[in-house]
Design a protein around this motif. Structure first.
Motif, PDB file in Angstrom:
ATOM      1  N   LEU A  21      26.257  30.101  46.845  1.00 32.99           N
ATOM      2  CA  LEU A  21      26.112  31.421  47.451  1.00 32.99           C
ATOM      3  C   LEU A  21      26.894  32.474  46.683  1.00 32.99           C
ATOM      4  O   LEU A  21      26.396  33.581  46.415  1.00 32.99           O
ATOM      5  N   ASN A  22      28.128  32.138  46.320  1.00 34.63           N
ATOM      6  CA  ASN A  22      28.956  33.119  45.620  1.00 34.63           C
ATOM      7  C   ASN A  22      28.386  33.459  44.248  1.00 34.63           C
ATOM      8  O   ASN A  22      28.352  34.623  43.845  1.00 34.63           O
ATOM      9  N   ILE A  82      40.839  33.592  51.028  1.00 30.75           N
ATOM     10  CA  ILE A  82      41.191  34.845  50.353  1.00 30.75           C
ATOM     11  C   ILE A  82      40.368  35.003  49.079  1.00 30.75           C
ATOM     12  O   ILE A  82      39.848  36.081  48.766  1.00 30.75           O
ATOM     13  N   GLY A  83      40.234  33.900  48.327  1.00 29.96           N
ATOM     14  CA  GLY A  83      39.559  33.943  47.034  1.00 29.96           C
ATOM     15  C   GLY A  83      38.080  34.257  47.109  1.00 29.96           C
ATOM     16  O   GLY A  83      37.515  34.804  46.158  1.00 29.96           O
ATOM     17  N   TYR A  84      37.430  33.914  48.223  1.00 28.02           N
ATOM     18  CA  TYR A  84      36.011  34.257  48.382  1.00 28.02           C
ATOM     19  C   TYR A  84      35.811  35.553  49.167  1.00 28.02           C
ATOM     20  O   TYR A  84      34.773  36.201  49.034  1.00 28.02           O
ATOM     21  N   THR A  85      36.792  35.935  49.978  1.00 27.73           N
ATOM     22  CA  THR A  85      36.666  37.182  50.735  1.00 27.73           C
ATOM     23  C   THR A  85      36.791  38.401  49.824  1.00 27.73           C
ATOM     24  O   THR A  85      36.035  39.375  49.967  1.00 27.73           O
ATOM     25  N   LEU A  86      37.728  38.364  48.884  1.00 27.78           N
ATOM     26  CA  LEU A  86      37.909  39.506  47.977  1.00 27.78           C
ATOM     27  C   LEU A  86      36.629  39.848  47.207  1.00 27.78           C
ATOM     28  O   LEU A  86      36.202  41.006  47.206  1.00 27.78           O
ATOM     29  N   PRO A  87      35.964  38.880  46.557  1.00 27.75           N
ATOM     30  CA  PRO A  87      34.700  39.215  45.883  1.00 27.75           C
ATOM     31  C   PRO A  87      33.602  39.630  46.851  1.00 27.75           C
ATOM     32  O   PRO A  87      32.795  40.514  46.531  1.00 27.75           O
ATOM     33  N   ALA A  88      33.559  38.989  48.032  1.00 31.23           N
ATOM     34  CA  ALA A  88      32.506  39.325  48.989  1.00 31.23           C
ATOM     35  C   ALA A  88      32.562  40.793  49.392  1.00 31.23           C
ATOM     36  O   ALA A  88      31.520  41.411  49.674  1.00 31.23           O
ATOM     37  N   LEU A  89      33.769  41.370  49.395  1.00 30.78           N
ATOM     38  CA  LEU A  89      33.931  42.789  49.732  1.00 30.78           C
ATOM     39  C   LEU A  89      33.899  43.682  48.491  1.00 30.78           C
ATOM     40  O   LEU A  89      33.328  44.780  48.522  1.00 30.78           O
ATOM     41  N   ARG A  91      32.447  43.258  45.458  1.00 28.88           N
ATOM     42  CA  ARG A  91      31.157  43.404  44.757  1.00 28.88           C
ATOM     43  C   ARG A  91      30.278  44.498  45.363  1.00 28.88           C
ATOM     44  O   ARG A  91      29.837  45.412  44.656  1.00 28.88           O
ATOM     45  N   PRO A  92      29.974  44.452  46.656  1.00 28.93           N
ATOM     46  CA  PRO A  92      29.096  45.498  47.197  1.00 28.93           C
ATOM     47  C   PRO A  92      29.719  46.889  47.185  1.00 28.93           C
ATOM     48  O   PRO A  92      29.005  47.889  47.086  1.00 28.93           O
ATOM     49  N   LEU A  93      31.048  46.958  47.273  1.00 29.25           N
ATOM     50  CA  LEU A  93      31.706  48.268  47.278  1.00 29.25           C
ATOM     51  C   LEU A  93      31.576  48.982  45.941  1.00 29.25           C
ATOM     52  O   LEU A  93      31.750  50.211  45.873  1.00 29.25           O
ATOM     53  N   VAL A 169      20.607  46.867  45.370  1.00 27.74           N
ATOM     54  CA  VAL A 169      20.747  45.440  45.050  1.00 27.74           C
ATOM     55  C   VAL A 169      22.215  45.041  45.068  1.00 27.74           C
ATOM     56  O   VAL A 169      22.583  43.971  45.585  1.00 27.74           O
ATOM     57  N   ILE A 170      23.083  45.890  44.523  1.00 25.08           N
ATOM     58  CA  ILE A 170      24.523  45.592  44.527  1.00 25.08           C
ATOM     59  C   ILE A 170      25.042  45.513  45.963  1.00 25.08           C
ATOM     60  O   ILE A 170      25.822  44.621  46.313  1.00 25.08           O
ATOM     61  N   LEU A 171      24.610  46.439  46.818  1.00 24.45           N
ATOM     62  CA  LEU A 171      25.028  46.402  48.222  1.00 24.45           C
ATOM     63  C   LEU A 171      24.538  45.130  48.918  1.00 24.45           C
ATOM     64  O   LEU A 171      25.238  44.560  49.760  1.00 24.45           O
ATOM     65  N   TRP A 172      23.355  44.647  48.546  1.00 23.35           N
ATOM     66  CA  TRP A 172      22.760  43.458  49.166  1.00 23.35           C
ATOM     67  C   TRP A 172      23.622  42.210  48.974  1.00 23.35           C
ATOM     68  O   TRP A 172      23.569  41.280  49.789  1.00 23.35           O
ATOM     69  N   THR A 173      24.444  42.175  47.924  1.00 22.21           N
ATOM     70  CA  THR A 173      25.231  40.964  47.648  1.00 22.21           C
ATOM     71  C   THR A 173      26.270  40.670  48.725  1.00 22.21           C
ATOM     72  O   THR A 173      26.872  39.593  48.708  1.00 22.21           O
ATOM     73  N   ILE A 174      26.463  41.610  49.668  1.00 23.71           N
ATOM     74  CA  ILE A 174      27.401  41.322  50.758  1.00 23.71           C
ATOM     75  C   ILE A 174      26.884  40.170  51.630  1.00 23.71           C
ATOM     76  O   ILE A 174      27.674  39.432  52.230  1.00 23.71           O
ATOM     77  N   VAL A 175      25.570  39.959  51.675  1.00 23.68           N
ATOM     78  CA  VAL A 175      25.002  38.915  52.544  1.00 23.68           C
ATOM     79  C   VAL A 175      25.406  37.516  52.072  1.00 23.68           C
ATOM     80  O   VAL A 175      26.033  36.761  52.826  1.00 23.68           O
ATOM     81  N   PRO A 176      25.079  37.104  50.813  1.00 23.96           N
ATOM     82  CA  PRO A 176      25.540  35.774  50.385  1.00 23.96           C
ATOM     83  C   PRO A 176      27.060  35.689  50.303  1.00 23.96           C
ATOM     84  O   PRO A 176      27.632  34.612  50.514  1.00 23.96           O
ATOM     85  N   GLY A 177      27.723  36.820  50.024  1.00 27.41           N
ATOM     86  CA  GLY A 177      29.178  36.803  49.965  1.00 27.41           C
ATOM     87  C   GLY A 177      29.796  36.453  51.306  1.00 27.41           C
ATOM     88  O   GLY A 177      30.705  35.607  51.394  1.00 27.41           O
TER      89      GLY A 177
END
Length: 388
Positions: A21-22, A82-89, A91-93, A169-177
């Motif tokens: 997912l990431n 922490i390591g997966y939450t930081l990219p999940a936020l 990337r879309p920002l 598309v960049i904003l959409w990456t919050i879903v798999p993140g």
């Protein structure tokens, strides 16, 4: 092979799904970021290099730090969250960023997350399986990682074809993140891990001698590894169009996905250093062929197939060897040094390759890279003999 893989612990499959997912989110936008930065902020190649260089250098250091603290607690879940939450936020920002400094901070947040999770995750994978299944476990993890690298760009291409903008598309990456973070939250760490004694030493001299010899050889080999962008540039020189190059890379990732599990599992049945030594020689021959063989689409496809086989055979085996050479209580620190050495040496490797390409031609660049790989294989062979 599938029956054996299905018997791997739940932890391995959970971490593989999280990586899928990431990486789907990350690789969906990775090819789009240079275009987005240039169109939105007028960021050129030099500024982009500074952004990526600073982000990756920070990540390399964080891998050692998080590995050390994993050894002290023998718990990885907090670092993974922490390591997966930081990219999940982060990337879309990027899609909402208003200036280059903000982009730099968000990219560093993405890479810091990678740095914080990588060493504890690799140590947890080693602790979750028996020693004779580590190659299989790392291979399965890399297969799912490559699967994300295939699915992400295909999803991005489909969304763009449907009329979405790059920003959307960049904003959409919050879903798999977000999904990857939720899976990590459900993860149960294996019971019975060694209890950290708070006296772990993360200094180079504290590492076992066989591990240090391997890391020295790995550092030299990493100097031969140019960025994959140069391989794609070489493909363009040999006749691939701009439309065909993403398809070539997707095919490469798909082949690596299919082969990573069986080839990494092979390292559980043979001497891993011998396997890696042979693979590094194959890498040298491949890069020499990239530089010397006559240009042609067919030749380039064959070389990319060979390169995918090399990647599939080495990524899992390298990590399994680290776990083999490091004490159980020092797994996190060992993986931290592994990622620090390989991450730091990639910077001068790509810089040197690019300089040689610009001033002496692509053939010279590939031949120097091939020669360096031969030297690294010799160092690894010497390290193996020293232990015998």
């Amino acid at each position: 092979m599938l029956n054996v893989a299905l018997k791997l612990p739940r932890t391995v499959w959970f971490l593989g799904a999280v990586s899928f997912l990431n990486d789907a989110a990350s690789d969906a936008i990775y090819p789009l970021l240079p275009l987005f930065f240039a169109a939105t902020f007028a960021v050129g190649a030099q500024a982009l290099g500074i952004i990526e260089g600073a982000a990756n250098a920070t990540a390399a250091l964080m891998k050692l730090v998080s590995g050390y603290f994993y050894d002290r607690s023998q718990r990885a879940k907090g670092w993974l969250i922490i390591g997966y939450t930081l990219p999940a936020l982060s990337r879309p920002l990027i899609a909402l960023a208003s200036s280059t400094p903000v982009v730099l901070l968000l990219r560093m947040g993405d890479r810091i997350g990678k740095g914080l999770r990588t060493s504890p995750r690799d140590a947890l994978l080693a602790a979750a399986v028996p020693a004779d299944r580590r190659g299989l476990a790392y291979g399965l993890h890399r297969s799912m990682d490559h699967a994300g690298a295939v699915a992400g760009p295909l999803a991005a291409a489909a969304l763009l074809a449907a009329g979405w903008s790059v920003r959307e598309v960049i904003l959409w990456t919050i879903v798999p993140g977000v999904l990857s973070v939720l899976l990590v939250a459900m993860l149960r760490e294996p019971e019975g891990l060694a209890v950290g004694n708070g006296k772990i030493d993360w200094q180079w001299q504290s590492l076992p001698a066989p591990l240090k010899r391997y890391l020295v050889a790995l550092g030299v080999f990493t100097l031969s590894q140019a960025s994959n962008m140069f391989l794609l540039l070489r493909a363009k020189e040999t006749g691939f169009t701009d439309t065909q190059i993403p398809l070539l890379w997707a095919g490469f990732s798909a082949l690596a996905m299919l082969l990573s599990t069986p080839l990494s599992a092979l390292s559980d049945r043979v001497d891993r250093r011998s396997m890696l030594c042979g693979a590094w020689v194959v890498y040298a021959l491949l890069f020499a062929a990239f530089g010397l063989l006559p240009s042609g689409v067919g030749t380039t496809i064959a070389l990319f197939v060979g390169y995918a086989i090399f990647i599939a055979a080495t990524e899992g085996a390298e990590k399994a060897l680290i776990a083999e050479l490091a004490p159980q209580a020092q797994l996190g620190t060992a993986f931290g040094w592994f990622h620090l050495v390989s991450g730091v040496m990639l910077l001068p490797a790509s810089a040197l390759f690019g300089w040689l390409w610009s001033h002496a031609g692509s053939t010279t660049a590939f031949m120097v890279s091939a020669s360096t790989s031969f030297i690294a294989a010799g160092l690894l062979l010497r390290a193996r003999r020293a232990e015998r």
